[in-house]
Design a protein around this motif. Sequence first.
Motif, PDB file in Angstrom:
ATOM      1  N   GLY A   1      78.259 -11.397  88.554  1.00 50.82           N
ATOM      2  CA  GLY A   1      77.845 -11.976  86.957  1.00 50.82           C
ATOM      3  C   GLY A   1      76.413 -12.868  87.120  1.00 50.82           C
ATOM      4  O   GLY A   1      76.082 -13.192  86.318  1.00 50.82           O
ATOM      5  N   ALA A   2      75.874 -13.127  88.470  1.00 51.51           N
ATOM      6  CA  ALA A   2      74.699 -13.755  88.664  1.00 51.51           C
ATOM      7  C   ALA A   2      73.421 -13.106  87.987  1.00 51.51           C
ATOM      8  O   ALA A   2      73.535 -11.837  88.045  1.00 51.51           O
ATOM      9  N   ILE A   3      72.492 -13.815  87.181  1.00 55.01           N
ATOM     10  CA  ILE A   3      71.352 -12.954  86.698  1.00 55.01           C
ATOM     11  C   ILE A   3      70.335 -13.478  87.581  1.00 55.01           C
ATOM     12  O   ILE A   3      69.944 -14.627  88.189  1.00 55.01           O
ATOM     13  N   TRP A   4      69.650 -12.271  88.262  1.00 56.50           N
ATOM     14  CA  TRP A   4      68.430 -12.555  89.116  1.00 56.50           C
ATOM     15  C   TRP A   4      67.372 -12.116  88.513  1.00 56.50           C
ATOM     16  O   TRP A   4      66.984 -11.145  87.860  1.00 56.50           O
ATOM     17  N   TYR A   5      66.318 -13.094  88.640  1.00 53.11           N
ATOM     18  CA  TYR A   5      64.728 -12.726  88.196  1.00 53.11           C
ATOM     19  C   TYR A   5      63.971 -12.405  89.264  1.00 53.11           C
ATOM     20  O   TYR A   5      63.663 -13.138  90.272  1.00 53.11           O
ATOM     21  N   VAL A   6      63.698 -11.177  89.353  1.00 54.88           N
ATOM     22  CA  VAL A   6      62.808 -10.478  90.442  1.00 54.88           C
ATOM     23  C   VAL A   6      61.236 -10.240  89.748  1.00 54.88           C
ATOM     24  O   VAL A   6      61.166  -9.472  89.147  1.00 54.88           O
ATOM     25  N   ARG A   7      60.471 -10.857  90.722  1.00 53.49           N
ATOM     26  CA  ARG A   7      59.088 -10.784  90.159  1.00 53.49           C
ATOM     27  C   ARG A   7      58.648  -9.206  90.609  1.00 53.49           C
ATOM     28  O   ARG A   7      59.086  -8.742  91.818  1.00 53.49           O
ATOM     29  N   ASN A   8      57.992  -8.598  89.635  1.00 58.93           N
ATOM     30  CA  ASN A   8      57.536  -7.376  89.866  1.00 58.93           C
ATOM     31  C   ASN A   8      56.750  -7.158  91.086  1.00 58.93           C
ATOM     32  O   ASN A   8      56.805  -5.871  91.795  1.00 58.93           O
TER      33      ASN A   8
END
Length: 361
Positions: A202-209
């Motif tokens: 359920g965690a939201i991961w913010y991945v830089r492109n």
Amino acid sequence: MFRSAALVAADSTPRPIPTPRPNSIDEAQRTANNAAGWVEQNWSVWLTNSLRIILIVVIAVVMRSLIRRAITKLIARMNRTVEAVDHTALGGLLVNAERRRQRSEAIGSVLRSVASFVIMGTAALTVLSVLKINLAPLLASAGVAGVAIGFGARNLVTDFLSGVFMILEDQYGVGDEIDAGVAKGTVVEVGLRVTKLRGANGAIWYVRNGEVKRIGNLSQGWSQAEVDVTLRYDEDLERAREVIAAVGEEMAKSAPWDEKLWEPVEVMGLDSLALDSVVVRIQAKTAPGEAAGVERELRWRIKGALDAAGIRLGAAPSATADQGAAPDPTAAMAAPSALGNPSSPQSLATAPIPPGPTLGK
């Protein structure tokens, strides 16, 4: 007499002729005439340049408006096409509407920004050239400033360019299950700089492109479900194959699995052998992103069918060799000691020394 001669000589000396003081009215008139003449000489140039500048600005604004409107209509038409086929049989083979909508909106935003920058930048440079301004120093300063800004914000530029190419190439979209190396999960939002993933917990991961070096998309085209069944070594494998194949046929005919299974369930054969068990592998081609659900349902159905057929799962229990044997009576006995024999050298060495005879004085 001499005095009169001196006076005559003094009177004969030439004196400078005083110049008349300029009149303020004449000076103002002369200045006005010069200004009028200068304006008369240059008014045509001013009028021509003003008209050229106005024409350049008008053309730039109109062209920018037309191009942005054309891009907006193109994006809206793409979205309407996706909505029209979203609930049809063809829509099941295509990517979902939300993914296409976000992708088209991102592409439209990039195209509108690029068009505005190119058109207005070209118009500004053209206006400066009309005003007879030397553009070489300006362009050189802009180039140096651009290099400095690009070097300082190279990570931001890398993320932006990577996001643009990811969207243009349609590498992934909203709802896809992807493995980006640094994180794995379901795509929630695709941006030009950051991609948001929903992890398994359920965690939201913010991945830089710009940090994504490889992408494994598990939701494009089709997926494959794989189930390994461990059977006892002495079970009838042909009978187990028939039972598992019957389970696959029954599952392919029941809803909603008839739409999620794109090909029949296939028993691939033995995947591994051991002394007490064998592993049978089952595969099935499924709709994109449906492999995990199909695998869970297959395990559930196969377990029930094998139990009903009397086919045992798992490894055979190992036999214990020492089951029922009598305990060793010497297990609680102590090891023999040399001190137990009183005549042994060890016992004699530990005996006290008897007292000797008393010596007289």
